[in-house]
Scaffold this active site. Structure first.
Site, PDB file in Angstrom:
ATOM      1  N   VAL A   3      -4.053  -6.367   9.259  1.00 24.99           N
ATOM      2  CA  VAL A   3      -3.145  -5.372   8.687  1.00 24.99           C
ATOM      3  C   VAL A   3      -3.940  -4.720   7.569  1.00 24.99           C
ATOM      4  O   VAL A   3      -4.183  -5.323   6.533  1.00 24.99           O
ATOM      5  CB  VAL A   3      -1.843  -6.001   8.170  1.00 24.99           C
ATOM      6  CG1 VAL A   3      -0.913  -4.909   7.621  1.00 24.99           C
ATOM      7  CG2 VAL A   3      -1.139  -6.767   9.293  1.00 24.99           C
ATOM      8  N   TYR A  13       4.293 -12.503   5.522  1.00 24.02           N
ATOM      9  CA  TYR A  13       3.193 -11.953   4.720  1.00 24.02           C
ATOM     10  C   TYR A  13       2.955 -12.862   3.530  1.00 24.02           C
ATOM     11  O   TYR A  13       3.818 -13.004   2.660  1.00 24.02           O
ATOM     12  CB  TYR A  13       3.559 -10.535   4.269  1.00 24.02           C
ATOM     13  CG  TYR A  13       2.516  -9.829   3.425  1.00 24.02           C
ATOM     14  CD1 TYR A  13       1.189 -10.235   3.368  1.00 24.02           C
ATOM     15  CD2 TYR A  13       2.875  -8.709   2.672  1.00 24.02           C
ATOM     16  CE1 TYR A  13       0.254  -9.576   2.593  1.00 24.02           C
ATOM     17  CE2 TYR A  13       1.941  -8.032   1.891  1.00 24.02           C
ATOM     18  CZ  TYR A  13       0.643  -8.471   1.860  1.00 24.02           C
ATOM     19  OH  TYR A  13      -0.284  -7.806   1.090  1.00 24.02           O
ATOM     20  N   THR A  67       0.826  -1.204   0.000  1.00 25.64           N
ATOM     21  CA  THR A  67       0.000   0.000   0.000  1.00 25.64           C
ATOM     22  C   THR A  67       0.859   1.251   0.000  1.00 25.64           C
ATOM     23  O   THR A  67       0.438   2.307  -0.487  1.00 25.64           O
ATOM     24  CB  THR A  67      -0.943   0.000   1.222  1.00 25.64           C
ATOM     25  OG1 THR A  67      -1.682  -1.223   1.221  1.00 25.64           O
ATOM     26  CG2 THR A  67      -1.909   1.164   1.185  1.00 25.64           C
ATOM     27  N   LYS A  98       0.700 -12.187   8.368  1.00 28.22           N
ATOM     28  CA  LYS A  98      -0.367 -11.457   7.684  1.00 28.22           C
ATOM     29  C   LYS A  98      -0.823 -12.359   6.552  1.00 28.22           C
ATOM     30  O   LYS A  98      -0.098 -12.567   5.579  1.00 28.22           O
ATOM     31  CB  LYS A  98       0.151 -10.122   7.149  1.00 28.22           C
ATOM     32  CG  LYS A  98      -0.873  -9.359   6.297  1.00 28.22           C
ATOM     33  CD  LYS A  98      -0.263  -8.110   5.672  1.00 28.22           C
ATOM     34  CE  LYS A  98      -1.260  -7.410   4.767  1.00 28.22           C
ATOM     35  NZ  LYS A  98      -0.672  -6.225   4.073  1.00 28.22           N
TER      36      LYS A  98
END
Length: 295
Positions: free
Chosen positions: A204, A134, A46, A162
Site C-alpha cells: 500500500v 493497518y 496520505t 497493511k
C-alpha cells in the site's frame, strides 16, 4: 476481492481555497490507473484523513468511485480510535459503495490485544466488504501484534493487513504463521521487496503516485524470478522513497505531483508545505524518473 499488488494510498486534492477538488481528483485517478495502481485507498493518512471531516470523507469516496468507474477497487480508510465511530463510518462507506475498508489500529488510547480484537471484530461484523487491517506503530503508539492479527484473520471478511512496523522480526513471524489466503501488504515503500521475499503480497504505497510504473516493474521482476533486476530497481527507487518523507507527508509528494502537472493543491494544518531546500531535493529525485519535471 483481490486488491492487486500495487495499492495507492491516494492524496486528497484540494483547490486554492483548501476545499476538496473534484477536478483535481478526476485527473489524479486517471494518472494513478494509467501508471499501474491496482486499487485506491481514499482518506488514509496520505489523504490527510485526520483533517478531513466525516462528510468530506464520504464525498471523497463518492467522487473517487465515479472517477474510477469500476476499473480498480476503491477502499476507504474508515478506522479511528473510537470503535463506535469506526463502525458508523464503515457502514456509511459501504452504503456509498466502497469495495473494501482499510482500518487502522486505534491510536492514542493504546488498547491491548483483547481491545484490538474487539475493535476490529466490531467493524467486521457491521459490514460485509473485505477489510485490510493497518498496523503503523510509529503513528498510533500501539502495535497490532502477530497473535492478534492471526486471531482476526479467522474472521471471513478480514482478508489482510497493511503492515508498517519497522520490526522485521515481527514481519517474519507473521509471514511464517499466516495462512496463504491472508494478504500481507507492506505499509512502507522501501520494505516492499524485502516483504515480498518472505511471503508478502504487495504494497500500500505512497511513492506509486510518481513511480508507479517502476514499482510495477520491480514487483513483476521479483515474481518472475528476476531477483537481481528487482533489487536493482529497488535500489534506484530508494532515494525517492526516502525523500517523500523528508518533511511531514504528504507535503513532499504534493510538491512532486504539482511538478507533474497534477493540481492536488496544498496541505492542511498542522502539516505545512516543505521548505525550499526540501522541495528542490524532491524535484531533483523526481527528475531521475520524469526529466520534464525539473524544468
Amino acid at each position: 476481492m483481490n486488491f492487486g499488488r500495487l495499492v495507492t494510498a491516494m492524496v486528497t486534492p484540494f483547490n486554492d481555497s483548501g476545499e476538496l477538488s473534484k477536478d483535481g481528483l478526476d485527473a489524479l485517478v486517471r494518472h494513478l490507473i494509467e501508471t499501474g495502481t491496482t486499487a485506491i485507498v481514499v482518506s488514509g493518512t496520505t489523504g490527510e484523513s485526520p483533517t478531513l471531516s466525516h462528510d468530506e470523507k464520504l464525498r471523497l469516496l463518492e467522487w473517487t468511485l465515479r472517477a474510477v468507474d469500476g476499473r480498480v477497487p476503491v477502499l476507504m480508510g474508515s478506522g479511528t480510535n473510537d470503535t463506535a465511530s469506526s463502525v458508523q463510518l464503515s457502514k456509511e462507506a459501504c452504503q456509498v459503495g466502497a469495495d473494501g475498508l482499510l482500518v487502522v489500529a486505534p491510536y492514542y488510547n493504546r488498547p491491548n490485544g483483547d481491545g484490538m480484537f474487539a475493535h476490529f471484530s466490531a467493524v467486521a461484523e457491521a459490514v460485509s466488504v473485505p477489510i485490510l487491517l493497518y498496523n503503523v506503530p510509529t503513528r498510533t503508539s500501539s502495535n497490532l501484534d502477530v497473535s492478534t492479527v492471526l486471531r482476526l484473520a479467522s474472521i471471513p471478511n478480514i482478508v489482510g493487513v497493511k503492515e508498517a512496523t519497522p520490526d522485521m522480526a515481527q514481519i517474519l513471524r507473521l509471514a511464517a504463521m499466516k495462512s496463504d489466503d491472508f494478504f500481507l501488504y507492506s505499509g512502507d515503500d522501501k520494505l516492499t521487496l524485502p516483504m515480498l521475499s518472505v511471503g508478502g503480497y504487495g504494497v500500500v504505497s505512497v511513492a506509486s503516485h510518481v513511480v508507479g510504473r517502476e514499482m510495477t516493474d520491480m514487483i513483476s521482476a521479483y515474481l518472475e524470478g528476476r531477483t537481481l533486476d528487482a533489487a536493482t530497481t529497488a535500489a534506484r527507487l530508494l532515494p525517492m522513497f526516502e525523500v517523500l518523507f523528508s518533511s511531514p507527508s504528504p507535503g513532499p509528494l504534493k510538491v512532486a505531483l504539482q511538478s507533474l502537472g497534477l493540481a492536488v493543491g496544498g496541505v492542511r494544518l498542522p502539516v505545512t508545505w516543505p521548505d525550499e531546500s526540501i522541495s528542490r531535493h524532491v524535484l531533483s529525485e523526481l527528475s531521475r524518473f520524469h526529466p520534464v519535471a525539473s524544468n
